[in-house]
Design a protein around this motif. Structure first.
Motif, PDB file in Angstrom:
ATOM      1  N   ALA A   1       1.061  -1.314   0.046  1.00 20.00           N
ATOM      2  CA  ALA A   1      -0.103  -0.028   0.131  1.00 20.00           C
ATOM      3  C   ALA A   1       0.900   1.267   0.064  1.00 20.00           C
ATOM      4  N   ARG A   2       1.813   1.346   0.771  1.00 20.99           N
ATOM      5  CA  ARG A   2       2.859   2.374   0.663  1.00 20.99           C
ATOM      6  C   ARG A   2       3.638   2.655  -0.797  1.00 20.99           C
ATOM      7  N   MET A   3       3.804   1.496  -1.408  1.00 22.82           N
ATOM      8  CA  MET A   3       4.460   1.668  -2.631  1.00 22.82           C
ATOM      9  C   MET A   3       3.488   2.121  -3.734  1.00 22.82           C
ATOM     10  N   LEU A   4       2.281   2.061  -3.610  1.00 23.57           N
ATOM     11  CA  LEU A   4       1.315   2.407  -4.619  1.00 23.57           C
ATOM     12  C   LEU A   4       1.280   3.894  -5.152  1.00 23.57           C
ATOM     13  N   PRO A   5       1.456   4.957  -4.226  1.00 22.16           N
ATOM     14  CA  PRO A   5       1.367   6.186  -4.787  1.00 22.16           C
ATOM     15  C   PRO A   5       2.591   6.428  -5.938  1.00 22.16           C
ATOM     16  N   GLU A   6       3.804   5.858  -5.665  1.00 24.76           N
ATOM     17  CA  GLU A   6       4.911   6.037  -6.499  1.00 24.76           C
ATOM     18  C   GLU A   6       4.713   5.112  -7.799  1.00 24.76           C
ATOM     19  N   THR A   7       3.978   4.139  -7.759  1.00 21.30           N
ATOM     20  CA  THR A   7       3.900   3.373  -8.674  1.00 21.30           C
ATOM     21  C   THR A   7       2.735   3.928  -9.740  1.00 21.30           C
ATOM     22  N   LEU A   8       1.646   4.540  -9.095  1.00 22.37           N
ATOM     23  CA  LEU A   8       0.676   5.387 -10.013  1.00 22.37           C
ATOM     24  C   LEU A   8       1.420   6.470 -10.709  1.00 22.37           C
ATOM     25  N   ALA A   9       2.424   7.170  -9.947  1.00 22.22           N
ATOM     26  CA  ALA A   9       2.876   8.546 -10.751  1.00 22.22           C
ATOM     27  C   ALA A   9       3.733   7.693 -11.862  1.00 22.22           C
ATOM     28  N   ALA A  10       4.518   6.740 -11.657  1.00 23.48           N
ATOM     29  CA  ALA A  10       5.514   6.327 -12.790  1.00 23.48           C
ATOM     30  C   ALA A  10       4.735   5.782 -14.005  1.00 23.48           C
ATOM     31  N   ARG A  11       3.282   5.037 -13.597  1.00 18.32           N
ATOM     32  CA  ARG A  11       2.653   4.806 -14.629  1.00 18.32           C
ATOM     33  C   ARG A  11       1.856   5.825 -15.454  1.00 18.32           C
TER      34      ARG A  11
END
Length: 500
Positions: A377-387
């Protein structure tokens, strides 16, 4: 002297008499034709006129064809096959029903004396049926049978081959309460210690056939799933290679480099980056390609020693280097999160191995599973931005990224199960911390978000399989309410957390 007298004076030869007798016994001349009585007279004195005068070739006293009895055909030496009942058109015989077994009738004292043998499963089938019928009618014997069965359970308790994954944790906690350890394992490394121990126990009794069983590694890349075929030994080699990233960060030997002490990231003799700077996929392919033969059961020893060295090293440092960065090639994770990540991957690949050998494998203990979900859950925001930067987010509803610390849209992620909780995932600011939900007060502190646009509910194990790339975002069994584009982006971002 007439011709007839001449003939009468001629004496026939003995052989001619025998032939004539033979021809005359059955009234035929040997060719199937009926003669006149003597063969010599037929052959010598008969003329066509005489035959015509005889009335169509029938001599006086000769039996006609109507008077000849019919000849019986000979009986065949080999009997003909019998006609089956089905081919003969006759009805099939009714099957004989077996007689029902007569129940054994025993007196009450005998049935009571059999209760001990019944509890030990030592009665015959007839006695067992009689006792069980009696137990339905006699309350006193039923109570006695229940007590005897419980006593048998105490004498020989049935044990399952699949131990509870929380059993090891409970045993260690009980031991540590009685005698605190001189060198305790940090809480953030306990899940890695437990999952590597469980996988090592699974591998303990594997034979050569199990070590070479085919395994397909699966993960999610971009918008679709991908896979890589290997064996059980190849999976352990993969874990050995990727766990080496933490070994490099802690100053331990790297299983990939010929010079393990060089973790500076300088290129090796071939110009490629050394093990400490390669991605997990690059490290795995390098280890597979560098072996002269495919991995075998011999890879278990180095992997096991490396896991013990990692846990021992972080324990002796008293949890001090928990914030040490661990490079994954394209990104970095703090050592605490990297240990959680390696515990998660160890569990996922242990399930792959167990599936390959057709053996059940349980999820981690609830508190360890909760830590793995919290990391995802804590890694999701940065992964969303990368996508979004890669153009993979929904184009119709994509908004510009917010400044760090400013509130924006959020999605409520509700994970059900013993390892679950609630998290508020920021959608517009990658630097904003993930906020805990009202039922998860122990989460990280975060700046409040002002716009909750969607709500997703999933099972804890199902979410972990989505994050591992084993379940596609379209097939994830999730309760979804709110902005469909935001839900799709979060589900695809969760699947993008997976890697080889």
């Amino acid at each position: 002297m007439s011709d007839a007298d001449d003939l009468d004076g001629v004496q026939p030869h003995d052989g001619e008499d025998e032939k004539a007798d033979d021809r005359g016994r059955d009234g035929t001349d040997g060719t199937g034709k009926t003669g006149t009585g003597t063969g010599s007279a037929q052959n010598v004195g008969s003329t066509p006129d005489a035959e015509n005068a005889g009335g169509g070739g029938e001599a006086a006293g000769e039996p006609s064809a109507e008077d000849t009895p019919p000849r019986t055909p000979p009986t065949p030496r080999i009997p003909l096959p019998r006609v089956s009942v089905e081919d003969g058109g006759r009805p099939l015989p009714a099957p004989e029903e077996p007689a029902a077994p007569q129940p054994v009738r025993l007196e009450h004292p005998i049935l009571k004396s059999l209760l001990g043998a019944w509890a030990l499963a030592a009665c015959s089938a007839e006695e067992t049926d009689a006792v069980e019928v009696h137990l339905g009618d006699c309350g006193a014997c039923a109570d006695e049978a229940r007590r005897l069965r419980e006593a048998v359970g105490l004498l020989h308790r049935s044990e399952s081959l699949d131990l509870d994954p929380a059993l090891r944790t409970r045993v260690l906690e009980g031991c540590l309460e009685r005698r605190p350890p001189h060198v305790p394992v940090p809480d953030w490394a306990a899940s890695y210690d437990a999952e590597t121990a469980r996988l090592d126990a699974l591998l303990q009794d594997f034979g050569d056939a199990e070590w070479h069983a085919p395994v397909r590694l699966r993960w999610f890349r971009g918008e679709s799933a991908t896979s890589r075929r290997t064996t059980v030994a190849g999976v352990i080699a993969h874990l050995l290679a990727v766990d080496g990233l933490i070994a490099v960060a802690l100053g331990l030997d790297d299983p990939l480099d010929p010079d393990p002490g060089d973790a500076t990231g300088r290129p090796d003799a071939t110009g490629r980056p050394r093990g400490g700077t390669r991605t997990p996929a690059q490290r795995t392919e390098a280890l597979w390609a560098g072996a002269h033969f495919p991995p075998t059961r011999s890879v278990r020893g180095p992997w096991r020693e490396q896991t013990h060295a990692l846990v021992r090293t972080v324990s002796f440092t008293a949890g001090g280097p928990g914030g040490t960065p661990v490079s994954y090639g394209g990104f970095q994770l703090p050592l605490q999160d990297a240990m959680l990540d390696r515990a998660f991957e160890c569990w996922v690949h242990a399930e792959d191995i167990a599936e390959a050998v057709d053996y059940p494998y349980a999820p981690p203990a609830p508190r360890h599973l909760h830590g793995m979900i919290d990391l995802a859950a804590r890694m999701l925001p940065e992964t969303l931005a990368a996508r979004r930067r890669a153009g993979l987010a929904s184009p119709a509803r994509t908004r510009r990224l917010m400044a760090a610390g400013r509130p924006g849209r959020s999605l409520r992620l509700e994970i059900e199960g013993s390892g679950g909780g609630q998290w508020l995932i920021p959608l517009d600011s990658p630097a904003q911390a993930v906020a805990p939900g009202p039922e998860d007060p122990g989460g990280a502190a975060a700046v409040p978000v002002d716009d909750e646009v969607a709500h997703v509910a999933m099972d804890d194990v199902e979410f972990c399989r989505l994050a591992a790339g084993h379940v596609s975002p379209e097939e994830a069994a999730a309760g979804q309410v709110g902005d469909r584009d935001a839900i799709r982006d979060v589900l695809f971002a969760a699947a993008s957390l997976s890697r080889m």
